[in-house]
Design an enzyme around this catalytic site. Structure first.
Site, PDB file in Angstrom:
ATOM      1  N   CYS A  61       0.817  -1.222   0.000  1.00 22.06           N
ATOM      2  CA  CYS A  61       0.000   0.000   0.000  1.00 22.06           C
ATOM      3  C   CYS A  61       0.847   1.267   0.000  1.00 22.06           C
ATOM      4  O   CYS A  61       0.415   2.307  -0.497  1.00 22.06           O
ATOM      5  CB  CYS A  61      -0.966   0.012   1.181  1.00 22.06           C
ATOM      6  N   HIS A 110      -2.471  -0.158   7.479  1.00 20.31           N
ATOM      7  CA  HIS A 110      -2.798   0.072   6.068  1.00 20.31           C
ATOM      8  C   HIS A 110      -2.734   1.561   5.746  1.00 20.31           C
ATOM      9  O   HIS A 110      -2.717   2.406   6.654  1.00 20.31           O
ATOM     10  CB  HIS A 110      -4.207  -0.486   5.783  1.00 20.31           C
TER      11      HIS A 110
END
Length: 452
Positions: free
Chosen positions: A58, A268
């Site tokens: 990510c 994340h």
């Protein structure tokens, strides 16, 4: 800006083993490597949204997504129809986003390296993959664009994300990476246990500087110098860790040049963005705002006041930076005026009233610290993981947002934060309130966007 060089553009360079170690450490976990071995692939449900297949990459995907959005949502050709842009248009903005990131990373070295990898067969080992990567040196800005654009198929191949990551790190150079990462405990750049990118990597792709810290400027902690962020970038950053005071995000990352922020949770990264340019505050700060940033640096608990004893350090910094052009009274006189009741604290309001009474009056009467003044605007949220989206379809979630006029910038004390209505609070709201303490969000279609 790419400068001309005497080296031949045909000279190919192998991937240095030292760079592999900076990224992965000594041993590369196969399962983590496989999670990072993915292409730049767009969602069929949102043509400009990149898909992340597994947890891990990510830090690359969201920063590329953010730079792509910066190209797309303000494109004069796309205008209001940016979500209906053609695939060719989106590819163009995607490739320009890659160019923008590489330019950012070459600001010191003035050289840009691009990976070459043509083997489309499945590799037998990670070592074999790395041995087949070679890098070419771009000779000019025109050469850079030609090479980036000619590699569109490669970026969209199985190893596109890794090949762009290696191109970025080669462009930055090993020497500068090691110099800027002042804490070796933050290495490798990809976590050996969980596979996520480090804060160093995220900061590198946002700002061009590989520091693990998010605060403004540099800090000296008992003789140890820590390097932070020194200027605005196009893309911003906000973090859930700041809610728990595990991370300090400074003015520069909270106030990017474009209304696009990467949001960090514990596991994340996602993106929040808007086309509302009034959310952006340029770094043309008044003396009052510069002094407030110094005041807030010492107000570590965000209480809206500092200890009486810290005023000496605040005033010393103000003098060193030549923020005030008028004579400043002595510290003892300032303490008496700012703390007339001898409570041993200096409040933000008394600090401003004493040093910036005229500017404070003008600002509060005309601008209210917030150009939107309660006007609703649209925010969008991107999460590249299908499992984290409604119906497992990667699409931008949208909401109507309102910021009351007291909730702008980093100037709002915690005591002024609007109370949270039962059932209305989502983790994303908490992260956004580290920048806009009074923000309220109403998400469309009953969507509850996830930070994870």
């Amino acid at each position: 800006m790419v400068t001309n060089t005497n080296n031949s553009s045909n000279e190919l360079i192998q991937l240095p083993s030292e760079l592999i170690e900076i990224v992965w450490a000594n041993d590369i976990e196969l399962s983590i490597f496989e999670r990072w071995s993915q292409s730049f692939q767009f969602s069929t449900d949102e043509p400009s949204a990149l898909i992340q297949h597994e947890g891990g990459p990510c830090s690359v995907l969201t920063t590329v997504q953010a730079h792509l959005l910066n190209e797309l949502i303000f494109c004069s050709r796309c205008n209001q129809n940016w979500r209906q842009a053609s695939s060719d248009e989106i590819d163009l903005h995607f490739l320009n986003a890659l160019v923008s990131i590489l330019h950012l990373l070459s600001s010191t070295n003035k050289k840009i390296y691009l990976a070459n990898y043509s083997n489309e067969k499945k590799i037998s080992s990670i070592k074999e993959f790395h041995e087949q990567i070679q890098f070419s040196l771009c000779q000019s800005n025109i050469d850079l664009k030609q090479q980036i654009f000619s590699r569109l198929h490669m970026w969209k191949s199985s190893y596109g994300v890794l090949l762009f990551l290696y191109s970025c790190l080669m462009t930055k150079t090993i020497d500068l990476l090691k110099k800027e990462i002042d804490d070796e405990t933050t290495l490798p750049l990809i976590d050996i246990a969980h596979g996520h990118g480090s804060q160093c990597l995220t900061n590198l792709l946002i700002t061009g500087f590989a520091t693990p810290h998010c605060f403004d400027g540099d800090k000296d902690i008992s003789g140890l110098k820590l390097y932070g962020i020194h200027q605005q970038a196009s893309i911003g950053f906000l973090s859930s860790l700041e809610i728990y005071r595990l991370l300090e995000v400074g003015w520069f990352l909270k106030n990017p040049k474009s209304p696009i922020w990467i949001l960090g949770s514990e596991t994340h990264l996602t993106v929040i963005f808007s086309r509302e340019q009034a959310l952006v505050e340029q770094d043309n700060e008044t003396p009052m705002k510069k002094a407030l940033k110094i005041f807030h640096k010492y107000d570590t608990e965000k209480n809206g006041f500092i200890s009486n004893s810290l005023l000496d350090q605040v005033i010393t910094e103000i003098i060193q930076l030549s923020i005030l052009t008028t004579a400043i009274p002595s510290i003892n006189q300032l303490k008496q005026r700012m703390d007339p009741d001898n409570l041993q604290i200096i409040t933000e309001s008394s600090f401003l009233q004493e040093l910036f009474s005229q500017e404070k009056h003008l600002n509060s009467s005309n601008e209210q610290f917030g150009p939107l003044n309660g006007k609703p605007f649209i925010l969008y949220h991107y999460n590249g993981l299908p499992r984290s989206n409604k119906d497992k379809k990667v699409r931008y979630a949208s909401c109507q947002a309102i910021i009351s006029d007291f909730g702008y910038g980093n100037d709002t004390p915690a005591s002024a934060v609007a109370p949270v209505q039962p059932g209305s609070y989502l983790p994303i709201t908490g992260v956004l309130r580290t920048k806009w303490p009074t923000i309220e969000l109403q998400w469309d279609d009953d969507v509850k966007p996830s930070l994870n």
